[in-house]
Design an enzyme around this catalytic site. Structure first.
Site, mmCIF file in Angstrom:
data_model
loop_
_atom_site.group_PDB
_atom_site.id
_atom_site.type_symbol
_atom_site.label_atom_id
_atom_site.label_comp_id
_atom_site.label_asym_id
_atom_site.label_seq_id
_atom_site.Cartn_x
_atom_site.Cartn_y
_atom_site.Cartn_z
ATOM 1 N N ARG A 10 35.210 50.422 40.663
ATOM 2 C CA ARG A 10 35.440 50.948 41.326
ATOM 3 C C ARG A 10 37.034 51.535 42.240
ATOM 4 O O ARG A 10 37.324 52.113 41.158
ATOM 5 C CB ARG A 10 35.767 48.867 42.549
ATOM 6 C CG ARG A 10 36.931 48.209 42.768
ATOM 7 C CD ARG A 10 36.715 47.301 42.427
ATOM 8 N NE ARG A 10 38.808 46.645 42.868
ATOM 9 C CZ ARG A 10 39.079 46.312 43.968
ATOM 10 N NH1 ARG A 10 38.785 46.476 44.789
ATOM 11 N NH2 ARG A 10 40.263 45.420 43.104
ATOM 12 N N ASN A 20 41.374 54.132 37.156
ATOM 13 C CA ASN A 20 40.148 54.238 36.642
ATOM 14 C C ASN A 20 39.621 55.657 35.976
ATOM 15 O O ASN A 20 39.407 55.912 35.262
ATOM 16 C CB ASN A 20 39.045 53.553 37.344
ATOM 17 C CG ASN A 20 38.686 51.641 37.126
ATOM 18 O OD1 ASN A 20 39.239 51.625 36.172
ATOM 19 N ND2 ASN A 20 37.926 51.514 38.231
ATOM 20 N N ARG A 72 26.896 50.805 43.531
ATOM 21 C CA ARG A 72 27.627 49.282 43.714
ATOM 22 C C ARG A 72 27.267 49.158 44.915
ATOM 23 O O ARG A 72 28.330 49.642 45.765
ATOM 24 C CB ARG A 72 29.320 49.895 42.562
ATOM 25 C CG ARG A 72 29.745 48.340 42.226
ATOM 26 C CD ARG A 72 30.372 48.252 41.116
ATOM 27 N NE ARG A 72 31.702 47.051 41.655
ATOM 28 C CZ ARG A 72 32.728 46.912 41.182
ATOM 29 N NH1 ARG A 72 32.801 47.761 39.714
ATOM 30 N NH2 ARG A 72 33.335 45.839 41.040
ATOM 31 N N GLN A 103 35.123 46.715 29.884
ATOM 32 C CA GLN A 103 36.258 46.528 30.745
ATOM 33 C C GLN A 103 36.711 48.373 30.587
ATOM 34 O O GLN A 103 37.545 48.635 28.993
ATOM 35 C CB GLN A 103 37.524 45.626 30.586
ATOM 36 C CG GLN A 103 36.623 43.995 30.713
ATOM 37 C CD GLN A 103 36.816 43.635 31.881
ATOM 38 O OE1 GLN A 103 36.228 43.942 33.194
ATOM 39 N NE2 GLN A 103 37.151 42.327 32.209
ATOM 40 N N ARG A 154 57.780 22.540 13.140
ATOM 41 C CA ARG A 154 58.156 23.711 13.071
ATOM 42 C C ARG A 154 57.811 24.443 11.795
ATOM 43 O O ARG A 154 58.217 24.603 11.243
ATOM 44 C CB ARG A 154 59.224 24.098 13.940
ATOM 45 C CG ARG A 154 59.103 25.355 14.686
ATOM 46 C CD ARG A 154 60.334 25.846 14.920
ATOM 47 N NE ARG A 154 60.426 27.284 15.470
ATOM 48 C CZ ARG A 154 60.181 27.177 16.862
ATOM 49 N NH1 ARG A 154 60.265 26.288 17.478
ATOM 50 N NH2 ARG A 154 60.492 29.008 17.209
#
Length: 404
Positions: A10, A20, A72, A103, A154
């Site tokens: 976007r 982007n 879109r 992504q 631990r």
């Protein structure tokens, strides 16, 4: 089964403005993982969906015709809209059996990751898959309750299995699951474990700085798997096809020194169906005569903007930039070297070019650099030739040492 990859982008990113399409390590952010998706050869089609004409143009400039771009809707581009809304909108337009959501904020994704994840998805008959990295940190709730270990016993870190942390690089989802649940994950879920450095998603400026340094140190990602298909080779002239020297005949005519072995290498590429093109900023009768002798019709002289011509030629040939190799030695070649899928430079190139190139030739301009690049490309076309990977790793080390 029809496998389709999908990256939603976007326009109005908030944490980092225009992230982007902002360049990171010399390329737009979105380009890194898309390039690896193409190189993996896992997908029947790859799409980007965006509300931005600028992003559309950037994607097509980088990847036409390998990546298709869809519009879109504004409803899926708000700050509160879910990624699933974009996935469901995409499903209404494009048919698929399995969707890979990629992504852009995870540019360290490799082609190997897509390949391994797809194999796992098929072999285990999964409905969905997520990517993750292994964390050996000890986690607690806000109220002081341990989550993943016993404080009274631990474990040593080397003996601790840890847990898997979702890194958001990409997801695989069956169409039937997405339609039924409206979610990217559900049913029988699998996990593909990725390298530790891929835990970083770019959400702020600090993430950006760290990932950019990692990308600079791994500049050879586009060819690390030896899966790139080179369809065209573009060359600079002075300092690349020639030694960059200026020679004059008795009547004052400018002469150029070429290398016969370079010419033979270019001929071998053409015999393999690879386009050969020469671009020069100067106009030279000597170069024009040499191109005629070599029967290279794609010769462009007096070019002021090489990158513009490179992109125009890519569209004309219907070849993605990532399938084009380029060799050059000087500052006027930097933009083309950054945009091409495979970037070569002669050994005596300027320092800025040496840092930008994927492969630095052992030979200098006019003294076999072009022939060396031709042989490298020919090796890449033979996937059984493992010496190419060795050469890449050696070059990567040299580049990393230079940057540090």
């Amino acid at each position: 089964m029809r496998w389709v990859a999908f990256m939603p982008l976007r326009a109005n990113s908030k944490s980092i403005i225009d992230k982007n399409v902002r360049n990171i390590a010399g390329r737009p952010l979105f380009a890194w993982s898309l390039e690896q998706a193409i190189a993996s050869q896992c997908f029947d089609e790859i799409y980007v969906a965006t509300d931005s004409p600028r992003i559309r143009k950037k994607v097509l400039d980088e990847f036409h015709p390998s990546v298709l771009v869809l519009d879109r809707s504004p409803e899926t581009c708000t700050d509160t809209a879910s990624t699933e809304s974009a996935m469901l909108e995409f499903k209404q337009k494009i048919s698929f059996d399995v969707l890979c959501l990629i992504q852009a904020t995870s540019p360290l994704t490799h082609a190997d990751d897509f390949i391994a994840a797809k194999r796992k998805f098929i072999e285990e008959n999964l409905d969905s898959l997520l990517t993750a990295v292994r964390s050996k940190r000890f986690y607690w709730t806000n109220t002081g309750t341990p989550i993943n270990y016993d404080p009274t016993n631990r474990p040593r870190r080397q003996d601790f299995a840890g847990c898997l942390m979702e890194n958001g690089a990409f997801y695989l989802t069956r169409a039937t699951l997405l339609e039924q649940l409206g979610s990217r994950l559900g049913g029988c879920i699998g996990i593909h474990e990725m390298a530790a450095e891929t835990a970083i998603e770019i959400d702020d400026d600090t993430d950006w700085i760290i990932v950019e340094q990692l990308l600079l140190c791994q500049r050879l990602l586009p060819i690390r798997n030896n899966t790139m298909e080179i369809k065209a080779f573009i060359l600079d002239v002075d300092g690349t096809l020639t030694d960059g020297g200026m020679y004059y005949g008795p009547d004052g005519e400018a002469l150029k020194k070429f290398n016969t072995r370079d010419a033979h290498g270019l001929q071998l590429l053409r015999e393999c169906g690879i386009k050969v093109c020469v671009i020069s900023a100067e106009k030279s009768p000597a170069v024009k005569a040499r191109m005629k002798k070599l029967r290279i019709d794609e010769y462009y002289q007096g070019v002021e903007n090489k990158l513009f011509l490179l992109k125009e030629l890519a569209k004309q040939w219907d070849i993605a930039l990532q399938n084009i190799a380029y060799i050059g030695d000087d500052l006027s070649d930097l933009e083309c070297l950054a945009s091409a899928g495979l970037a070569f430079c002669p050994a005596d190139s300027v320092s800025e070019v040496l840092r930008k190139a994927h492969y630095t030739c052992k030979h200098s301009g006019g003294n076999g650099a072009v022939r060396e690049a031709c042989e490298f490309i020919l090796k890449m076309t033979n996937s059984s030739d493992q010496t190419t990977t060795k050469d890449i790793r050696q070059t990567a080390k040299l580049i990393t040492d230079c940057d540090s």
